[in-house]
Design a protein around this motif. Structure first.
Motif, PDB file in Angstrom:
ATOM      1  N   ILE A  51      32.719  42.265  41.372  1.00  0.00           N
ATOM      2  CA  ILE A  51      33.449  42.361  42.324  1.00  0.00           C
ATOM      3  C   ILE A  51      32.743  43.141  43.314  1.00  0.00           C
ATOM      4  O   ILE A  51      32.783  42.777  44.458  1.00  0.00           O
ATOM      5  CB  ILE A  51      34.659  43.285  41.490  1.00  0.00           C
ATOM      6  CG1 ILE A  51      35.386  42.210  40.793  1.00  0.00           C
ATOM      7  CG2 ILE A  51      35.590  43.726  42.911  1.00  0.00           C
ATOM      8  CD1 ILE A  51      36.390  43.101  39.793  1.00  0.00           C
ATOM      9  N   ASN A  55      32.258  41.446  46.999  1.00  0.00           N
ATOM     10  CA  ASN A  55      32.690  41.958  48.455  1.00  0.00           C
ATOM     11  C   ASN A  55      31.561  42.516  49.197  1.00  0.00           C
ATOM     12  O   ASN A  55      31.684  42.193  50.252  1.00  0.00           O
ATOM     13  CB  ASN A  55      33.503  43.168  47.911  1.00  0.00           C
ATOM     14  CG  ASN A  55      34.797  42.685  47.376  1.00  0.00           C
ATOM     15  OD1 ASN A  55      35.350  41.646  47.534  1.00  0.00           O
ATOM     16  ND2 ASN A  55      35.623  43.555  46.633  1.00  0.00           N
ATOM     17  N   VAL A  70      37.755  40.490  47.894  1.00  0.00           N
ATOM     18  CA  VAL A  70      38.735  40.313  46.270  1.00  0.00           C
ATOM     19  C   VAL A  70      39.438  41.650  46.480  1.00  0.00           C
ATOM     20  O   VAL A  70      38.650  42.780  46.182  1.00  0.00           O
ATOM     21  CB  VAL A  70      38.244  39.531  45.173  1.00  0.00           C
ATOM     22  CG1 VAL A  70      37.810  38.072  45.473  1.00  0.00           C
ATOM     23  CG2 VAL A  70      36.981  40.346  44.684  1.00  0.00           C
ATOM     24  N   GLN A  71      40.632  41.673  46.002  1.00  0.00           N
ATOM     25  CA  GLN A  71      41.281  43.003  45.736  1.00  0.00           C
ATOM     26  C   GLN A  71      41.499  42.882  44.072  1.00  0.00           C
ATOM     27  O   GLN A  71      43.023  42.467  43.786  1.00  0.00           O
ATOM     28  CB  GLN A  71      42.859  42.945  46.504  1.00  0.00           C
ATOM     29  CG  GLN A  71      42.332  43.006  47.863  1.00  0.00           C
ATOM     30  CD  GLN A  71      41.783  44.096  48.629  1.00  0.00           C
ATOM     31  OE1 GLN A  71      41.746  45.337  48.279  1.00  0.00           O
ATOM     32  NE2 GLN A  71      40.626  43.902  49.483  1.00  0.00           N
ATOM     33  N   LYS A  82      46.511  39.925  38.276  1.00  0.00           N
ATOM     34  CA  LYS A  82      46.049  39.154  39.301  1.00  0.00           C
ATOM     35  C   LYS A  82      45.111  37.966  39.346  1.00  0.00           C
ATOM     36  O   LYS A  82      44.061  37.834  39.916  1.00  0.00           O
ATOM     37  CB  LYS A  82      45.349  40.376  40.158  1.00  0.00           C
ATOM     38  CG  LYS A  82      46.309  41.506  40.300  1.00  0.00           C
ATOM     39  CD  LYS A  82      45.399  42.337  41.221  1.00  0.00           C
ATOM     40  CE  LYS A  82      46.373  43.732  41.633  1.00  0.00           C
ATOM     41  NZ  LYS A  82      45.394  44.576  42.551  1.00  0.00           N
ATOM     42  N   GLU A  85      43.987  36.486  42.654  1.00  0.00           N
ATOM     43  CA  GLU A  85      42.597  37.074  43.124  1.00  0.00           C
ATOM     44  C   GLU A  85      41.358  36.692  42.198  1.00  0.00           C
ATOM     45  O   GLU A  85      40.403  36.534  42.540  1.00  0.00           O
ATOM     46  CB  GLU A  85      42.860  38.646  43.057  1.00  0.00           C
ATOM     47  CG  GLU A  85      43.694  39.372  44.112  1.00  0.00           C
ATOM     48  CD  GLU A  85      43.168  38.887  45.395  1.00  0.00           C
ATOM     49  OE1 GLU A  85      41.897  39.562  45.851  1.00  0.00           O
ATOM     50  OE2 GLU A  85      43.726  38.150  46.253  1.00  0.00           O
ATOM     51  N   THR A  86      41.752  36.498  41.045  1.00  0.00           N
ATOM     52  CA  THR A  86      40.509  36.312  39.803  1.00  0.00           C
ATOM     53  C   THR A  86      40.045  34.813  40.370  1.00  0.00           C
ATOM     54  O   THR A  86      38.733  34.622  40.670  1.00  0.00           O
ATOM     55  CB  THR A  86      41.016  36.116  38.533  1.00  0.00           C
ATOM     56  OG1 THR A  86      41.332  37.489  38.212  1.00  0.00           O
ATOM     57  CG2 THR A  86      39.911  35.841  37.866  1.00  0.00           C
ATOM     58  N   ARG A  88      40.093  33.591  43.435  1.00  0.00           N
ATOM     59  CA  ARG A  88      39.684  33.683  44.488  1.00  0.00           C
ATOM     60  C   ARG A  88      37.976  34.250  44.536  1.00  0.00           C
ATOM     61  O   ARG A  88      37.215  33.850  45.074  1.00  0.00           O
ATOM     62  CB  ARG A  88      40.306  34.855  45.504  1.00  0.00           C
ATOM     63  CG  ARG A  88      41.420  34.191  46.090  1.00  0.00           C
ATOM     64  CD  ARG A  88      42.105  34.865  47.051  1.00  0.00           C
ATOM     65  NE  ARG A  88      41.244  35.518  48.303  1.00  0.00           N
ATOM     66  CZ  ARG A  88      40.881  36.631  48.586  1.00  0.00           C
ATOM     67  NH1 ARG A  88      41.537  37.685  47.922  1.00  0.00           N
ATOM     68  NH2 ARG A  88      40.167  36.863  49.318  1.00  0.00           N
ATOM     69  N   LEU A  89      37.802  34.791  43.484  1.00  0.00           N
ATOM     70  CA  LEU A  89      36.499  35.276  42.908  1.00  0.00           C
ATOM     71  C   LEU A  89      35.842  34.337  42.763  1.00  0.00           C
ATOM     72  O   LEU A  89      34.610  34.280  43.160  1.00  0.00           O
ATOM     73  CB  LEU A  89      36.526  36.429  41.941  1.00  0.00           C
ATOM     74  CG  LEU A  89      35.078  37.084  41.510  1.00  0.00           C
ATOM     75  CD1 LEU A  89      34.677  37.939  42.487  1.00  0.00           C
ATOM     76  CD2 LEU A  89      35.574  38.048  40.255  1.00  0.00           C
TER      77      LEU A  89
END
Length: 91
Positions: A51, A55, A70-71, A82, A85-86, A88-89
């Protein structure tokens, strides 16, 4: 809601990227290469670093930390939270 991507898939994608040197510029410890032998603590450490590097790569390309970074936390990923978001990663 988004489907939960398998944690092992995330690990395999990250390993492939590190091996290809396509991105992430990560000298990964040997402990991180084999998912089956990783403890939960190693998995959390691995995903925290993934992560952070993802980022960081976004910010190095001119993106703002509040933009597309990613948050998510490793606990979110390992706990199946989430999922958007995963996903998106992975992108």
């Amino acid at each position: 809601p988004s489907a939960r991507p398998p944690v092992r898939l995330l690990h395999e994608v990250a390993i492939a990227l590190v091996h290809s040197r396509a991105c992430l510029d990560w000298e990964m410890p040997d402990d991180f290469f084999t998912y089956q032998t990783m403890t939960r603590e190693h998995k959390a450490e691995f995903f925290d670093e993934l992560i952070k590097r993802t980022n960081g790569a976004w910010e190095n390309k001119g993106g703002s930390p509040s933009g597309l970074a990613v948050q998510i936390t490793s606990a979110d990923m390992l706990g199946g939270k989430k999922c958007e978001e995963t996903n998106r990663l992975l992108q």
